[in-house]
Scaffold this motif. Sequence first.
Motif, PDB file in Angstrom:
ATOM      1  N   GLU A 150      -1.792   2.715  10.375  1.00 40.72           N
ATOM      2  CA  GLU A 150      -2.263   2.380   8.912  1.00 40.72           C
ATOM      3  C   GLU A 150      -3.086   3.653   8.390  1.00 40.72           C
ATOM      4  O   GLU A 150      -3.021   4.037   7.387  1.00 40.72           O
ATOM      5  CB  GLU A 150      -2.851   1.018   9.251  1.00 40.72           C
ATOM      6  N   ALA A 153      -0.862   6.139   7.572  1.00 37.81           N
ATOM      7  CA  ALA A 153      -0.073   5.987   6.449  1.00 37.81           C
ATOM      8  C   ALA A 153      -0.919   6.101   5.240  1.00 37.81           C
ATOM      9  O   ALA A 153      -0.471   6.724   4.164  1.00 37.81           O
ATOM     10  CB  ALA A 153       0.417   4.430   6.443  1.00 37.81           C
ATOM     11  N   SER A 157      -0.233   9.070   2.343  1.00 39.61           N
ATOM     12  CA  SER A 157       0.267   8.632   0.973  1.00 39.61           C
ATOM     13  C   SER A 157      -0.403   8.780  -0.101  1.00 39.61           C
ATOM     14  O   SER A 157      -1.531   9.342  -0.122  1.00 39.61           O
ATOM     15  CB  SER A 157       0.597   7.080   1.003  1.00 39.61           C
ATOM     16  N   LYS A 158       0.177   8.583  -1.296  1.00 42.37           N
ATOM     17  CA  LYS A 158      -0.508   9.198  -2.508  1.00 42.37           C
ATOM     18  C   LYS A 158      -2.153   8.747  -2.945  1.00 42.37           C
ATOM     19  O   LYS A 158      -2.676   9.436  -3.078  1.00 42.37           O
ATOM     20  CB  LYS A 158       0.295   8.570  -3.722  1.00 42.37           C
ATOM     21  N   GLY A 159      -2.244   7.337  -2.368  1.00 41.92           N
ATOM     22  CA  GLY A 159      -3.584   6.918  -2.669  1.00 41.92           C
ATOM     23  C   GLY A 159      -4.550   7.562  -1.542  1.00 41.92           C
ATOM     24  O   GLY A 159      -5.839   7.458  -1.834  1.00 41.92           O
ATOM     25  N   ARG A 166      -7.972   3.667  -4.469  1.00 36.07           N
ATOM     26  CA  ARG A 166      -7.049   2.976  -3.532  1.00 36.07           C
ATOM     27  C   ARG A 166      -7.705   1.793  -3.128  1.00 36.07           C
ATOM     28  O   ARG A 166      -7.328   0.764  -2.929  1.00 36.07           O
ATOM     29  CB  ARG A 166      -6.722   4.003  -2.378  1.00 36.07           C
ATOM     30  N   LYS A 169      -7.658  -0.868  -5.948  1.00 31.20           N
ATOM     31  CA  LYS A 169      -6.536  -1.476  -6.156  1.00 31.20           C
ATOM     32  C   LYS A 169      -6.088  -2.479  -5.033  1.00 31.20           C
ATOM     33  O   LYS A 169      -5.402  -3.439  -5.326  1.00 31.20           O
ATOM     34  CB  LYS A 169      -5.048  -0.249  -5.901  1.00 31.20           C
ATOM     35  N   THR A 196       2.773  -5.515  -4.431  1.00 24.59           N
ATOM     36  CA  THR A 196       2.345  -4.828  -3.134  1.00 24.59           C
ATOM     37  C   THR A 196       3.684  -4.481  -2.263  1.00 24.59           C
ATOM     38  O   THR A 196       3.876  -3.809  -1.611  1.00 24.59           O
ATOM     39  CB  THR A 196       1.319  -5.646  -2.644  1.00 24.59           C
ATOM     40  N   HIS A 200       4.861  -1.053  -0.532  1.00 25.61           N
ATOM     41  CA  HIS A 200       5.177  -0.971   0.827  1.00 25.61           C
ATOM     42  C   HIS A 200       6.596  -0.455   1.000  1.00 25.61           C
ATOM     43  O   HIS A 200       6.773   0.425   1.782  1.00 25.61           O
ATOM     44  CB  HIS A 200       4.871  -2.161   1.465  1.00 25.61           C
ATOM     45  N   ILE A 219       5.200   0.737   8.521  1.00 31.15           N
ATOM     46  CA  ILE A 219       5.077  -0.496   7.766  1.00 31.15           C
ATOM     47  C   ILE A 219       6.025  -1.444   8.263  1.00 31.15           C
ATOM     48  O   ILE A 219       6.637  -2.190   7.563  1.00 31.15           O
ATOM     49  CB  ILE A 219       4.750  -0.643   6.160  1.00 31.15           C
ATOM     50  N   ASP A 223       3.452  -4.022  11.901  1.00 26.96           N
ATOM     51  CA  ASP A 223       2.256  -3.402  11.374  1.00 26.96           C
ATOM     52  C   ASP A 223       1.620  -4.476  10.215  1.00 26.96           C
ATOM     53  O   ASP A 223       0.421  -4.517  10.338  1.00 26.96           O
ATOM     54  CB  ASP A 223       2.724  -2.014  10.591  1.00 26.96           C
ATOM     55  N   THR A 227      -2.453  -5.752  10.376  1.00 32.74           N
ATOM     56  CA  THR A 227      -3.211  -5.696   9.158  1.00 32.74           C
ATOM     57  C   THR A 227      -3.683  -7.297   8.816  1.00 32.74           C
ATOM     58  O   THR A 227      -4.838  -7.355   8.384  1.00 32.74           O
ATOM     59  CB  THR A 227      -2.673  -5.010   7.987  1.00 32.74           C
ATOM     60  N   LEU A 265       4.202 -11.166   0.880  1.00 35.14           N
ATOM     61  CA  LEU A 265       4.082  -9.810   0.975  1.00 35.14           C
ATOM     62  C   LEU A 265       5.300  -9.467   1.561  1.00 35.14           C
ATOM     63  O   LEU A 265       5.620  -8.170   2.072  1.00 35.14           O
ATOM     64  CB  LEU A 265       3.070  -9.343   1.725  1.00 35.14           C
TER      65      LEU A 265
HETATM   66  C1  HEM Z   1      -0.567  -0.700  -0.595  1.00 34.53           C
HETATM   67  C2  HEM Z   1      -2.173  -4.619   0.900  1.00 34.53           C
HETATM   68  C3  HEM Z   1      -0.191  -4.059   5.124  1.00 34.53           C
HETATM   69  C4  HEM Z   1      -0.184   0.980   4.044  1.00 34.53           C
HETATM   70  C5  HEM Z   1      -0.994  -1.545  -0.606  1.00 34.53           C
HETATM   71  C6  HEM Z   1      -1.695  -2.347  -1.865  1.00 34.53           C
HETATM   72  C7  HEM Z   1      -2.171  -3.464  -1.083  1.00 34.53           C
HETATM   73  C8  HEM Z   1      -1.917  -3.640   0.136  1.00 34.53           C
HETATM   74  C9  HEM Z   1      -2.765  -4.291  -2.201  1.00 34.53           C
HETATM   75  C10 HEM Z   1      -1.450  -1.970  -3.252  1.00 34.53           C
HETATM   76  C11 HEM Z   1      -2.761  -1.090  -3.413  1.00 34.53           C
HETATM   77  C12 HEM Z   1      -2.349   0.409  -3.706  1.00 34.53           C
HETATM   78  O1  HEM Z   1      -1.334   0.539  -4.189  1.00 34.53           O
HETATM   79  O2  HEM Z   1      -3.074   1.645  -3.220  1.00 34.53           O
HETATM   80  C13 HEM Z   1      -1.904  -4.867   2.284  1.00 34.53           C
HETATM   81  C14 HEM Z   1      -1.906  -6.228   2.831  1.00 34.53           C
HETATM   82  C15 HEM Z   1      -1.133  -5.822   4.264  1.00 34.53           C
HETATM   83  C16 HEM Z   1      -0.839  -4.583   4.227  1.00 34.53           C
HETATM   84  C17 HEM Z   1      -2.500  -7.413   2.655  1.00 34.53           C
HETATM   85  C18 HEM Z   1      -0.972  -6.671   5.454  1.00 34.53           C
HETATM   86  C19 HEM Z   1      -1.027  -8.129   5.289  1.00 34.53           C
HETATM   87  C20 HEM Z   1      -0.084  -2.580   5.473  1.00 34.53           C
HETATM   88  C21 HEM Z   1       0.435  -1.837   6.579  1.00 34.53           C
HETATM   89  C22 HEM Z   1       0.286  -0.526   6.334  1.00 34.53           C
HETATM   90  C23 HEM Z   1      -0.054  -0.327   4.725  1.00 34.53           C
HETATM   91  C24 HEM Z   1       0.451  -2.197   7.533  1.00 34.53           C
HETATM   92  C25 HEM Z   1       0.716   0.784   7.054  1.00 34.53           C
HETATM   93  C26 HEM Z   1       0.737   0.775   8.322  1.00 34.53           C
HETATM   94  C27 HEM Z   1      -0.116   0.873   2.601  1.00 34.53           C
HETATM   95  C28 HEM Z   1       0.029   2.285   1.904  1.00 34.53           C
HETATM   96  C29 HEM Z   1      -0.025   1.811   0.712  1.00 34.53           C
HETATM   97  C30 HEM Z   1      -0.377   0.428   0.431  1.00 34.53           C
HETATM   98  C31 HEM Z   1       0.273   3.658   2.382  1.00 34.53           C
HETATM   99  C32 HEM Z   1       0.026   2.531  -0.637  1.00 34.53           C
HETATM  100  C33 HEM Z   1      -0.951   3.552  -0.849  1.00 34.53           C
HETATM  101  C34 HEM Z   1      -0.770   4.452  -2.131  1.00 34.53           C
HETATM  102  O3  HEM Z   1      -0.592   4.185  -3.247  1.00 34.53           O
HETATM  103  O4  HEM Z   1      -0.263   5.758  -1.597  1.00 34.53           O
HETATM  104  N1  HEM Z   1      -1.334  -2.441   0.512  1.00 34.53           N
HETATM  105  N2  HEM Z   1      -1.125  -3.899   2.998  1.00 34.53           N
HETATM  106  N3  HEM Z   1      -0.320  -1.635   4.452  1.00 34.53           N
HETATM  107  N4  HEM Z   1      -0.566  -0.043   1.858  1.00 34.53           N
HETATM  108 FE1  HEM Z   1      -0.842  -1.915   2.399  1.00 34.53          FE
END
Ligand code: HEM
Length: 406
Positions: A150, A153, A157-159, A166, A169, A196, A200, A219, A223, A227, A265
């Motif tokens: 995580e 990642a 990633s962009k964020g 980030r 968000k 979301t 992902h 993801i 994974d 989380t 999700l």
């Molecule tokens: C984006 C929640 C699992 C990696 C997001 C966002 C939310 C979120 C709300 C949108 C916010 C944004 O765009 O920045 C969650 C929840 C998870 C979960 C509640 C599990 C229950 C994971 C896992 C990974 C991950 C397991 C990686 C192994 C990312 C990444 C972004 C993202 C890389 C995008 C960031 C970007 O904009 O570049 N997640 N996430 N997430 N999540 Fe998750």
Amino acid sequence: MTELSRRKMLISGGALGAFGALGMASPAQARSMTPWTWAPSGSVAGSGAGVDPRWVWDEEADPLVASLLDRGAVPEVNRLLWDWNRNDQPLPAGLPADLRDFMERARRLPSWADHGKLNTAAEFNKSRGLYLNLLNGVGGGMLSTAIPKEARAVYYSKGGADMEDRVAKTSILGFAVGALNAYRPDGSCMVEAVKTRLVHAAVRHLLQQSPHWSGGVPISQEDMLVTWHTLPTYAMRMMRKWKVPMTKAESTAYLHVWQVTAHMLGIRDEYIPATWEAANTQSDQVLPRNMGPTPEGVELTDILLGQLAEQTSPGSVSRPLCNAFARYLVGDEVADWDGIRREPVWDRVIAAAWPALVKFREGLIPLPLVPESAWVIDEAARRYILFYLTKGKETKIEIPTTNRPG
Ligand code: HEM
């Protein structure tokens, strides 16, 4: 990779303590790849093939979003979805037909969603909001940076290039889950969860094109479960540890709102734990094999704690306070992996003051028994929550079209 702190990495790879907060077994297990044995009979589906979730992703959303990215359709989709905010709001006109079909299905609550439990959960989230926001925000944040896949990642990633945005968000979903109207028509959980899920799916497609990324498709279902356990399962364990009084109906309802959120999700029903017992068993299976230190996690932690210190209380006291509170929340082993500095004074202050503050808030001890320092923490916690509530209103969850630049 940008300038990662080698010194911090050395610290984080050092002392390994007891994995108290998460109820984990032993650090050695953290690196072993044990086979998947969690029984689908313990899931909300009640049955399933028992396939190892490391090799399952999101078969509906992934090809769809990959195709949207390849077609160059995402900027327009983001523009159209900007004003899609309420659970009961129709999807905006003009979305690509394949995306619209998917979103119409994905926004529906599962058949097993129970509105009575969701209402109880909403009341529980309101009354325990301070703890839950800290546990999910600060605690969950510090745990996520100790999950190598995580952390990497997020970093690449962009964020990853703008952690304040980030976190703002991510907190949009957190606050939506905790809101009184989370899954009611005027709430926003269905919207934010579906967005979301799309984010992902985009990350799965994009990260594989990053020169910094290795390790296959990110993801996976496992994974996401990892989380997920750093959110409700961890929060429940900590509230139990702090002896926060709660009824059986409340703890069941709190699990339920997160079960529904997991489904929304894109986590498959056959992996979503049906009970706290099943959740704890699953958590013990997936967390140890997915946690440990990385340079990326150490750097992200440092950025997050720096921001937290700025937002909560300007001045020299704030960073040591934040370090100590973060360490208190996640325990020594994770704190060391994250490279969080030890704070000889504040570590002791927090260990004494926080439990007293919780007891006072729950009406279990009178005011004179609460040390003065507890109110510094209380105030810092309120500022933190307010900061992200405000920040979250200025931004929206959007599908990325690129990785972290550079
Ligand atoms: C984006 C929640 C699992 C990696 C997001 C966002 C939310 C979120 C709300 C949108 C916010 C944004 O765009 O920045 C969650 C929840 C998870 C979960 C509640 C599990 C229950 C994971 C896992 C990974 C991950 C397991 C990686 C192994 C990312 C990444 C972004 C993202 C890389 C995008 C960031 C970007 O904009 O570049 N997640 N996430 N997430 N999540 Fe998750």
